[in-house]
Design a protein around this motif. Structure first.
Motif, short mmCIF file in Angstrom:
data_model
loop_
_atom_site.label_atom_id
_atom_site.label_comp_id
_atom_site.label_asym_id
_atom_site.label_seq_id
_atom_site.Cartn_x
_atom_site.Cartn_y
_atom_site.Cartn_z
N ALA A 247 1.39 -1.32 -0.27
CA ALA A 247 0.18 0.41 0.27
C ALA A 247 1.26 0.65 -0.01
O ALA A 247 1.07 2.47 -0.77
CB ALA A 247 -0.74 -0.41 1.86
N MET A 248 2.25 0.96 0.70
CA MET A 248 2.98 2.34 0.50
C MET A 248 3.24 2.56 -0.24
O MET A 248 3.83 4.13 -1.03
CB MET A 248 3.58 2.12 1.64
N ASN A 249 4.24 1.02 -1.58
CA ASN A 249 4.97 1.51 -2.57
C ASN A 249 3.51 1.77 -3.34
O ASN A 249 3.86 3.20 -4.05
CB ASN A 249 5.20 0.61 -3.23
N LEU A 250 2.15 1.79 -3.84
CA LEU A 250 1.56 1.98 -4.70
C LEU A 250 1.32 3.86 -4.11
O LEU A 250 0.76 4.39 -5.25
CB LEU A 250 0.19 1.39 -4.51
N ALA A 251 1.08 3.97 -3.10
CA ALA A 251 0.78 5.72 -2.73
C ALA A 251 1.63 6.23 -3.20
O ALA A 251 1.68 7.45 -3.78
CB ALA A 251 0.64 5.64 -1.39
N ARG A 252 2.71 5.84 -3.29
CA ARG A 252 4.09 6.61 -3.15
C ARG A 252 4.43 6.66 -5.10
O ARG A 252 4.43 7.87 -5.62
CB ARG A 252 5.12 5.95 -3.23
N ILE A 253 3.57 5.60 -5.54
CA ILE A 253 3.58 5.67 -7.00
C ILE A 253 2.77 6.78 -8.03
O ILE A 253 2.89 7.36 -8.40
CB ILE A 253 3.50 4.16 -7.82
N VAL A 254 1.35 6.28 -6.83
CA VAL A 254 -0.21 6.99 -7.94
C VAL A 254 1.25 9.00 -7.73
O VAL A 254 0.71 9.78 -7.88
CB VAL A 254 -0.86 6.67 -6.79
N ALA A 255 1.57 9.59 -6.06
CA ALA A 255 1.89 10.15 -5.97
C ALA A 255 2.93 11.12 -6.83
O ALA A 255 2.80 12.00 -7.92
CB ALA A 255 2.26 10.54 -4.69
N TRP A 256 3.66 9.83 -7.04
CA TRP A 256 4.84 10.20 -8.44
C TRP A 256 4.08 10.91 -9.98
O TRP A 256 4.85 11.61 -10.58
CB TRP A 256 5.46 9.40 -8.49
N LEU A 257 2.92 10.03 -10.34
CA LEU A 257 2.59 9.60 -11.27
C LEU A 257 1.70 11.59 -11.72
O LEU A 257 2.09 11.98 -12.79
CB LEU A 257 2.49 8.58 -11.76
N LYS A 258 0.94 11.66 -10.62
CA LYS A 258 0.47 12.66 -10.40
C LYS A 258 1.45 13.89 -10.13
O LYS A 258 0.85 15.35 -10.22
CB LYS A 258 -0.38 12.71 -9.37
N ALA A 259 2.39 14.32 -9.73
CA ALA A 259 3.62 14.68 -9.86
C ALA A 259 3.39 15.54 -8.40
O ALA A 259 3.36 16.76 -8.19
CB ALA A 259 3.97 16.28 -10.66
N GLU A 260 2.61 14.66 -7.20
CA GLU A 260 2.43 15.77 -6.19
C GLU A 260 3.74 16.74 -5.05
O GLU A 260 4.43 15.54 -5.47
CB GLU A 260 1.53 14.57 -4.99
N PRO A 261 3.70 17.87 -4.89
CA PRO A 261 4.54 18.41 -4.17
C PRO A 261 4.93 17.50 -2.66
O PRO A 261 4.12 17.30 -2.24
CB PRO A 261 4.29 19.35 -4.45
N LEU A 262 6.37 16.93 -2.69
CA LEU A 262 6.47 16.62 -1.06
C LEU A 262 6.08 18.38 -0.22
O LEU A 262 6.17 19.04 -0.33
CB LEU A 262 8.25 16.79 -1.00
N PRO A 263 5.96 17.39 0.81
CA PRO A 263 5.14 17.97 2.09
C PRO A 263 5.83 18.69 2.84
O PRO A 263 7.57 18.23 2.86
CB PRO A 263 4.42 17.13 3.13
#
Length: 211
Positions: A182-198
């Motif tokens: 789940a953690m890896n999937l969440a990180r992949i989605v965030a990377w694909l969506k180019a979400e800024p780092l908090p």
């Protein structure tokens, strides 16, 4: 036991103390790298005050000289709260009471200065690691630990990693695997969506510090 110890081990503050730093390399061939707990005495945090580093220690004679040139009155062995060996050093009341720089040394109204010193090798190891931690080289080396700290924070705060939802090691192991997925999937989605780092979180206590 399998001979798989690393040459360097990056750990957090809870795993760093002077005996471990002193013995990990000669005993295990392992360099322990982690932030030493800071000196929390008020003298170490007020500019110009007389913290332990300002005193000269003569280990052979078991004497300590203060910044004003006065020598200690007594040197005795004892234990700290963790039951580890320390030395208690006290100065003469007349020397401390008449000292013009007393306010830089102690806040006691009448008692003389009292120092608690670790054995010589530990004392020197503590001083050395605290100096190293101020260098850019050490900070760059320890920056490698940031990845696991972020992973732990996500697992605990977002995915409830501290508690198991099931009874039994097999089911708990499966939960750990699914949590990692789940953690890896969440990180992949965030990377694909180019979400800024908090932004780094600042604790409520740290926020009270003056700018």
């Amino acid at each position: 036991a399998k001979g798989l110890l690393p040459a360097e081990h990056l750990v957090d503050t809870a795993y760093v103390d002077s005996p471990l730093l002193l013995h990990s390399e000669p005993r295990y061939g392992l360099t322990l790298i982690g932030p030493m707990r800071p000196n929390v005495s008020w003298q170490a945090n007020v500019d110009g005050s007389y913290d332990l580093s300002k005193f000269r220690i003569n280990w052979k004679a078991q004497k300590v000289t203060c910044p004003q040139g006065k020598k200690s009155r007594s040197w005795s062995e004892g234990k700290d709260m963790a039951d580890r060996q320390v030395f208690h050093v006290k100065f003469a009341t007349k020397d401390c009471h008449q000292c013009a720089q007393r306010a830089l040394c102690t806040r006691c109204e009448s008692a003389p200065r009292h120092l608690m010193i670790r054995p010589q090798q530990e004392h020197k190891a503590l001083a050395a690691i605290r100096r190293q931690q101020q260098t850019k080289k050490w900070k760059k080396q320890y920056d490698k630990r940031a990845g696991i700290e972020g992973t732990l924070a996500t697992g605990i705060q977002v995915l409830g990693l501290r508690q198991t939802r099931y009874v039994g090691l097999a089911k708990t192991h499966l939960q750990h695997i699914l949590t990692a997925l789940a953690m890896n999937l969440a990180r992949i989605v965030a990377w694909l969506k180019a979400e800024p780092l908090p932004k780094l979180r600042v604790s409520r206590f740290a926020a009270l510090a003056p700018a």
